[in-house]
Design a protein around this motif. Structure first.
Motif, PDB file in Angstrom:
ATOM      1  N   VAL A 128      42.550 -53.615  46.884  1.00 28.55           N
ATOM      2  CA  VAL A 128      41.925 -52.268  46.707  1.00 28.55           C
ATOM      3  C   VAL A 128      42.945 -51.009  47.244  1.00 28.55           C
ATOM      4  O   VAL A 128      42.943 -49.915  46.684  1.00 28.55           O
ATOM      5  N   SER A 129      43.827 -51.431  48.166  1.00 28.56           N
ATOM      6  CA  SER A 129      44.905 -50.494  48.956  1.00 28.56           C
ATOM      7  C   SER A 129      45.915 -50.339  47.807  1.00 28.56           C
ATOM      8  O   SER A 129      46.785 -49.194  48.086  1.00 28.56           O
ATOM      9  N   HIS A 130      46.319 -51.127  46.773  1.00 27.29           N
ATOM     10  CA  HIS A 130      47.346 -50.871  45.939  1.00 27.29           C
ATOM     11  C   HIS A 130      47.136 -49.735  45.273  1.00 27.29           C
ATOM     12  O   HIS A 130      46.129 -49.079  45.044  1.00 27.29           O
ATOM     13  N   PRO A 131      48.334 -48.885  45.395  1.00 32.26           N
ATOM     14  CA  PRO A 131      48.186 -47.439  44.888  1.00 32.26           C
ATOM     15  C   PRO A 131      47.757 -47.263  43.403  1.00 32.26           C
ATOM     16  O   PRO A 131      46.924 -46.312  42.942  1.00 32.26           O
ATOM     17  N   ALA A 132      47.929 -48.293  42.462  1.00 33.47           N
ATOM     18  CA  ALA A 132      47.420 -48.387  41.346  1.00 33.47           C
ATOM     19  C   ALA A 132      45.987 -48.199  41.148  1.00 33.47           C
ATOM     20  O   ALA A 132      45.303 -47.880  40.003  1.00 33.47           O
ATOM     21  N   THR A 133      45.146 -48.790  42.196  1.00 34.24           N
ATOM     22  CA  THR A 133      43.700 -48.976  41.974  1.00 34.24           C
ATOM     23  C   THR A 133      42.928 -47.630  42.171  1.00 34.24           C
ATOM     24  O   THR A 133      42.199 -47.310  41.303  1.00 34.24           O
ATOM     25  N   ALA A 134      43.534 -46.816  42.901  1.00 31.60           N
ATOM     26  CA  ALA A 134      42.764 -45.397  42.873  1.00 31.60           C
ATOM     27  C   ALA A 134      42.919 -44.694  41.508  1.00 31.60           C
ATOM     28  O   ALA A 134      42.059 -44.096  40.970  1.00 31.60           O
ATOM     29  N   ARG A 135      44.180 -44.736  41.022  1.00 35.32           N
ATOM     30  CA  ARG A 135      44.189 -44.426  39.757  1.00 35.32           C
ATOM     31  C   ARG A 135      43.492 -44.973  38.677  1.00 35.32           C
ATOM     32  O   ARG A 135      42.945 -44.256  37.940  1.00 35.32           O
ATOM     33  N   PHE A 136      43.330 -46.286  38.791  1.00 33.13           N
ATOM     34  CA  PHE A 136      42.904 -47.078  37.912  1.00 33.13           C
ATOM     35  C   PHE A 136      41.263 -46.731  37.659  1.00 33.13           C
ATOM     36  O   PHE A 136      40.583 -46.389  36.713  1.00 33.13           O
ATOM     37  N   ILE A 137      40.847 -46.674  38.966  1.00 30.37           N
ATOM     38  CA  ILE A 137      39.277 -46.355  38.978  1.00 30.37           C
ATOM     39  C   ILE A 137      39.024 -44.851  38.709  1.00 30.37           C
ATOM     40  O   ILE A 137      38.098 -44.479  38.019  1.00 30.37           O
ATOM     41  N   ALA A 138      39.718 -43.798  39.158  1.00 28.67           N
ATOM     42  CA  ALA A 138      39.543 -42.563  38.651  1.00 28.67           C
ATOM     43  C   ALA A 138      39.969 -42.383  37.256  1.00 28.67           C
ATOM     44  O   ALA A 138      38.784 -41.673  36.792  1.00 28.67           O
ATOM     45  N   THR A 139      40.503 -42.914  36.776  1.00 30.79           N
ATOM     46  CA  THR A 139      40.806 -43.131  35.253  1.00 30.79           C
ATOM     47  C   THR A 139      39.425 -43.599  34.427  1.00 30.79           C
ATOM     48  O   THR A 139      39.078 -42.746  33.589  1.00 30.79           O
ATOM     49  N   LYS A 140      38.887 -44.754  34.818  1.00 35.77           N
ATOM     50  CA  LYS A 140      38.137 -45.158  34.512  1.00 35.77           C
ATOM     51  C   LYS A 140      36.719 -44.380  34.582  1.00 35.77           C
ATOM     52  O   LYS A 140      35.756 -44.202  33.399  1.00 35.77           O
ATOM     53  N   LEU A 141      36.499 -43.773  35.698  1.00 38.95           N
ATOM     54  CA  LEU A 141      35.540 -42.850  35.837  1.00 38.95           C
ATOM     55  C   LEU A 141      35.533 -41.696  35.011  1.00 38.95           C
ATOM     56  O   LEU A 141      34.490 -40.881  34.395  1.00 38.95           O
ATOM     57  N   TYR A 142      36.611 -40.925  35.065  1.00 37.04           N
ATOM     58  CA  TYR A 142      37.117 -39.720  34.500  1.00 37.04           C
ATOM     59  C   TYR A 142      36.528 -40.091  32.776  1.00 37.04           C
ATOM     60  O   TYR A 142      35.857 -39.361  32.331  1.00 37.04           O
ATOM     61  N   MET A 143      37.169 -41.116  32.193  1.00 35.36           N
ATOM     62  CA  MET A 143      36.743 -41.286  31.057  1.00 35.36           C
ATOM     63  C   MET A 143      35.355 -41.802  30.498  1.00 35.36           C
ATOM     64  O   MET A 143      34.867 -41.455  29.655  1.00 35.36           O
ATOM     65  N   HIS A 144      34.411 -42.340  31.498  1.00 35.18           N
ATOM     66  CA  HIS A 144      32.949 -42.493  31.564  1.00 35.18           C
ATOM     67  C   HIS A 144      32.343 -41.347  31.422  1.00 35.18           C
ATOM     68  O   HIS A 144      31.520 -41.198  30.707  1.00 35.18           O
ATOM     69  N   PHE A 145      32.885 -40.282  32.614  1.00 35.43           N
ATOM     70  CA  PHE A 145      32.147 -39.159  32.415  1.00 35.43           C
ATOM     71  C   PHE A 145      32.436 -37.821  31.746  1.00 35.43           C
ATOM     72  O   PHE A 145      31.642 -37.247  31.316  1.00 35.43           O
ATOM     73  N   VAL A 146      33.831 -37.815  31.301  1.00 32.93           N
ATOM     74  CA  VAL A 146      34.259 -36.642  30.702  1.00 32.93           C
ATOM     75  C   VAL A 146      34.948 -36.697  29.598  1.00 32.93           C
ATOM     76  O   VAL A 146      34.147 -36.358  28.492  1.00 32.93           O
ATOM     77  N   ASP A 147      36.084 -37.223  29.151  1.00 26.34           N
ATOM     78  CA  ASP A 147      36.337 -37.500  27.722  1.00 26.34           C
ATOM     79  C   ASP A 147      37.424 -38.830  27.931  1.00 26.34           C
ATOM     80  O   ASP A 147      37.821 -39.015  28.968  1.00 26.34           O
ATOM     81  N   ASP A 148      38.073 -38.884  26.557  1.00 27.15           N
ATOM     82  CA  ASP A 148      38.995 -40.000  26.398  1.00 27.15           C
ATOM     83  C   ASP A 148      40.206 -39.604  26.756  1.00 27.15           C
ATOM     84  O   ASP A 148      41.225 -40.310  26.516  1.00 27.15           O
ATOM     85  N   HIS A 149      40.765 -38.334  27.161  1.00 22.78           N
ATOM     86  CA  HIS A 149      42.127 -37.695  27.233  1.00 22.78           C
ATOM     87  C   HIS A 149      42.479 -37.338  28.567  1.00 22.78           C
ATOM     88  O   HIS A 149      42.656 -36.154  28.874  1.00 22.78           O
ATOM     89  N   PRO A 150      42.286 -38.134  29.730  1.00 22.60           N
ATOM     90  CA  PRO A 150      42.581 -37.514  31.100  1.00 22.60           C
ATOM     91  C   PRO A 150      43.979 -37.136  31.257  1.00 22.60           C
ATOM     92  O   PRO A 150      44.939 -38.029  30.369  1.00 22.60           O
TER      93      PRO A 150
END
Lengths: 449, 413
Positions: free
Chosen positions: A235-257
């Motif tokens: 969870v603390s690995h820096p990639a995780t925050a980006r990975f979850i933020a990307t997935k939620l962004y793509m879920h709610f907004v669009d496919d091009h963050p």
């Protein structure tokens, strides 16, 4: 569908403003869409008020367990669990909680086909619901010890000296960091930390005798790591925050963050110590969310399509909806792989598009188990005082697709409505209006969320 | 994974950025290219990572029993192929066909630097480009290069040159120009209208065709959905006609895989000009308690393929068909502590039909010289694709695969 002739519905729908469309967009993305009457209530709150109302659901009283409304309900049958969830998806007064529950179900994708225990599947669903917008770290810790997950990814069979890599691999690849941020050796070492994790009496049990207490090297750090510590490392690995933020962004907004947007969102996520509500709030209030580029820019999943359709048309939940979802490729509690369901154009194929169009035909023109029509458009229009063809077409274009149609689509619908019998009744005017609703739901733009 | 999705989406954007031109049908060109009746390829994807060592079993190798203390198959659980290798006994039907020279086993198939993620490895098999993420599939690139007229393709086309059985399209088919239909069942594959108002059906069909003919909104996926929708409307009408006339010559097993093969036989009858069909059988990710699950899956595979070939034989069409099976990877040589096997690397592929050189191509697995506990691949899967492209489909492999690969002599033709 009994309709109260509130003047607000008529004006909200027929005199469509950009702000109303923005709120309708918000409700499609967070609440699977709403009926015209509910839309009018959200419009009264304004966009930010609507975001608050959707996010701050803790104080909203929950709906009663729908089990009582489901014929032949049996907690030992997965079909009953699917129906129980469908009723919540349609009827919950906390729609964003259900949306996030579905998001986590697809993220921590666990399938009944292997778990083979309906109550474990339901308990996992309640876990997702409990932490829907809670703390991500807590969520991952609880998922790791969830019996359905432990059986699904074989944690239960992992013994000292004979670790099973399945859970460790997916923890890194799919649940937290994403592929490319760890090595095969990290997986092999991490798998040792989850040995001795068992299920007793339907709950997590730590069997010290089967746990590998030796030194492990993971992400370049060495220690006698426990499973809990491996979850924390991931969870603390820096990639995780980006990975979850990307997935939620793509879920709610669009496919091009954009990279900057993801960095900003990941920063908010880390700052709040992995709380999900501030992250989702930031996504919904971002300029990207309300941008032209995000509008109708996602493909509806079967749940978006089916649950959205019945909610928008004001049809109460009914048991067969779970089977409809399965036939469109989204059987609840049975995602196709541990990667969960796809999110975009993969949903659209010749057969799935025809199946969607045919489901829309059923709702618009078919009858329920009591031989009553699912919808009563003639009564609805009469109650709102909408009579002439252009108003009828615009009313349903606005209800179903925010009026986001080209002039050529609108004129095809007007010609359709004008063709055939003008007499009232099922094989005249009423039938034509049903046909109109079916056609709008069968159109390309209705497939967009 | 996020990276992958983004690229996927870029390809979605490509669909909409290219204009639609007049239809250019495929069959004629394909026939012109080969000068014969079109041969048909059926790709069978065994999803989840099939355990090659318990499918084509190196039964005489003592190392096999050592690596698989509980999972090694005993003498009465295998059907001998030669003095080294045997089939899992669940594959009795394919064993009979092996004896008749209709099954080619290609041993030790894989690729360099194997990836043990299901998704990445499946992508690699679908795209046939292991080095980087590639948004088009190998079948898609074949269709782009060979299927849609002699002039360079300039538009998005719905092509029946290939059909996927199942509701979602695998990456193998992704192309920049050709959309491949995916078909679930024949009955549901039509645009239904108001049953209580049959007089209105024509009006509804006219309206839906008009809506799909012209842009319905300026949104990102509008053209993509309209292209799929137009193809669905056209293809469904032809398939409905055919479904009324087709009756299989054999009884297919009731499982979904066999029913999907029956649907392929049905579609072949429809003469849609389809040259490639794609069908998947899932559930091979046997991390624990593998024995029974694996036996059931192999039986399903073997009996489904056998029934399908028997049906085509009765119709005199079996000579036109090649079946090619693959899985994203094999499994770890040593079993794990859960009576299962973890993700591995190389595994056998099958080429099945009347036109194959039956027998074993390549060497029995080397269980001594393992790399990190996994089998070393001996034949690159792109060599197998290359053989099929050139030897079966009559296409030049290089434009599809990027470079030349040696072929493997498993085809008679």
């Amino acid at each position: 569908m009994p309709v109260v002739a509130e003047p607000t519905i008529r004006s909200v729908i027929l005199e469509r403003t950009a702000e109303t469309s923005r709120i309708a967009h918000l409700l499609r993305r967070t609440a699977f869409g709403v009926s015209p009457a509910e839309l009018a209530r959200y419009v009264a709150l304004g966009f930010e008020g609507a975001v608050d109302a959707l996010l701050d659901f803790d104080s909203v009283p929950d709906m009663p367990d729908p089990a009582a409304d489901i014929p032949n309900f049996d907690p030992e049958r997965i079909a009953s669990m699917q129906q129980r969830w469908v009723y919540r998806l349609v009827g919950s007064p906390k729609p964003l909680q259900e949306r996030m529950t579905l998001f986590w179900h697809s993220h921590f994708a666990t399938a009944f086909s292997k778990v083979n225990n309906p109550s474990w599947m339901w308990n996992q669903n309640e876990l997702f619901r409990r932490h829907a917008l809670g703390n991500f770290r807590t969520l991952v810790h609880e998922v790791a010890k969830d019996p359905a997950m432990m059986r699904w990814l074989d944690t239960v069979t992992s013994k000292k000296g004979r670790p099973n890599e399945n859970f460790a691999r997916e923890l890194f690849e799919l649940f937290t960091m994403g592929i490319g941020n760890y090595t095969e050796d990290d997986i092999k070492e991490a798998a040792r930390a989850f040995t001795g994790w068992e299920i007793r009496n339907n709950a997590f049990f730590f069997n010290r005798a089967q746990h590998d207490t030796g030194q492990k090297t993971i992400f370049g750090q060495t220690g006698a790591f426990t499973g809990e510590q491996v979850v924390d490392l991931a969870v603390s690995h820096p990639a995780t925050a980006r990975f979850i933020a990307t997935k939620l962004y793509m879920h709610f907004v669009d496919d091009h963050p954009s990279r900057q947007t993801i960095e900003r969102l990941a920063g908010i996520f880390v700052q709040s110590n992995y709380e999900l509500k501030p992250l989702v709030r930031a996504i919904l209030l971002s300029p990207e969310f309300s941008s032209e580029a995000a509008y109708h820019a996602k493909i509806k999943s079967p749940v978006d399509f089916v649950i959205g359709s019945v909610k928008t048309l004001g049809i109460p939940a009914y048991p067969q909806l779970a089977a409809v979802l399965a036939s469109l490729g989204q059987a609840l509690f049975n995602p196709p792989t541990v990667k969960g369901w796809p999110e975009g154009i993969e949903w659209i194929s010749a057969s799935s598009l025809l199946a969607r169009q045919n489901f829309a035909n059923q709702l618009a023109t078919g009858r329920n188990g009591s031989r009553q029509p699912w919808i009563s458009p003639s009564e609805e229009l009469a109650a709102l005082g909408i009579t002439d063809d252009e108003d009828v077409v615009d009313f349903y274009l606005n209800v179903l697709i925010d009026g986001d149609a080209t002039p050529s689509m609108r004129s095809a619908l007007l010609s359709y409505l004008a063709s055939g019998e003008r007499t009232p009744g099922r094989r005249g005017r009423d039938g034509k209006v049903r046909g109109l609703i079916h056609l709008i739901m069968a159109s390309p733009v209705y497939q967009f969320n | 994974m996020a990276y992958t999705r983004r690229d996927f989406m870029k390809m979605g954007a490509l669909f909409v950025s290219i204009g639609v031109t007049a239809p250019a049908f495929i069959t004629r060109t394909a026939e012109a290219a080969t000068g014969t009746l079109p041969r048909i390829l059926i790709v069978v994807q065994l999803s989840g990572g099939n355990d090659g060592l318990n499918t084509v079993v190196p039964y005489s190798d003592p190392k096999y029993r050592e690596l698989r203390p509980t999972l090694a198959l005993s003498e009465d659980e295998i059907l001998l192929l030669d003095d080294r290798l045997a089939f899992h006994a669940s594959m009795a039907r394919l064993h009979e066909r092996y004896a008749r020279g209709q099954v080619a086993i290609i041993e030790g198939v894989g690729y360099p630097n194997p990836n043990r993620s299901h998704f990445r490895s499946m992508e690699i098999w679908h795209t046939a480009i292991p080095e980087k993420f590639e948004p088009s599939g190998w079948i898609g690139r074949y269709l782009d290069a060979n299927c849609c007229g002699t002039a360079p393709v300039t538009g998005v086309e719905v092509s029946n040159a290939a059909i996927n059985i199942g509701n979602t399209l695998p990456l193998s088919f992704w192309t920049s120009h050709v959309l491949v239909p995916a078909i679930g069942t024949v009955n549901a594959f039509q645009f239904q209208t108001d049953g209580e108002y049959p007089d209105d059906r024509q009006n509804q069909l006219t309206a839906i065709r008009e809506i799909y003919a012209r842009s319905s909104s300026p949104r990102e996926y509008d053209e993509f959905v309209r292209t799929v929708g137009r193809g669905a409307l056209e293809t469904s009408e032809r398939i409905q006609q055919l479904a009324r006339t087709y009756s299989p010559r054999v009884t297919y097993p009731n499982d979904q895989f066999s029913q999907n093969l029956k649907l392929i036989a049905q579609l072949m009858q429809a003469d849609l000009g389809t040259r490639i069909y794609y069908v998947a059988l899932g559930g091979f990710d046997t991390h624990s308690q593998q024995a029974r699950t694996h036996a059931t899956l192999l039986k399903t595979f073997s009996e489904g393929v056998d029934a399908f070939l028997a049906d085509l034989e009765a119709q005199g069409k079996a000579d036109d068909v090649l079946i090619l099976s693959f899985s994203e990877f094999g499994r770890r040589a040593r079993q794990n502590g859960s009576n299962g096997t973890d993700h591995g690397t190389a595994a056998p592929m099958f080429a099945i039909g009347h036109q194959v050189r039956g027998g074993i191509h390549g060497n029995a697995p080397d269980l001594v010289n393992l790399v990190e506990g996994d089998l070393k691949y001996e034949i690159d899967f792109r060599s197998v694709y290359s053989t099929v492209l050139e030897g079966w489909l009559g296409a030049k492999p290089e434009p599809v695969l990027g470079r030349r690969f040696d072929s493997v002599p498993f085809l008679k033709v």
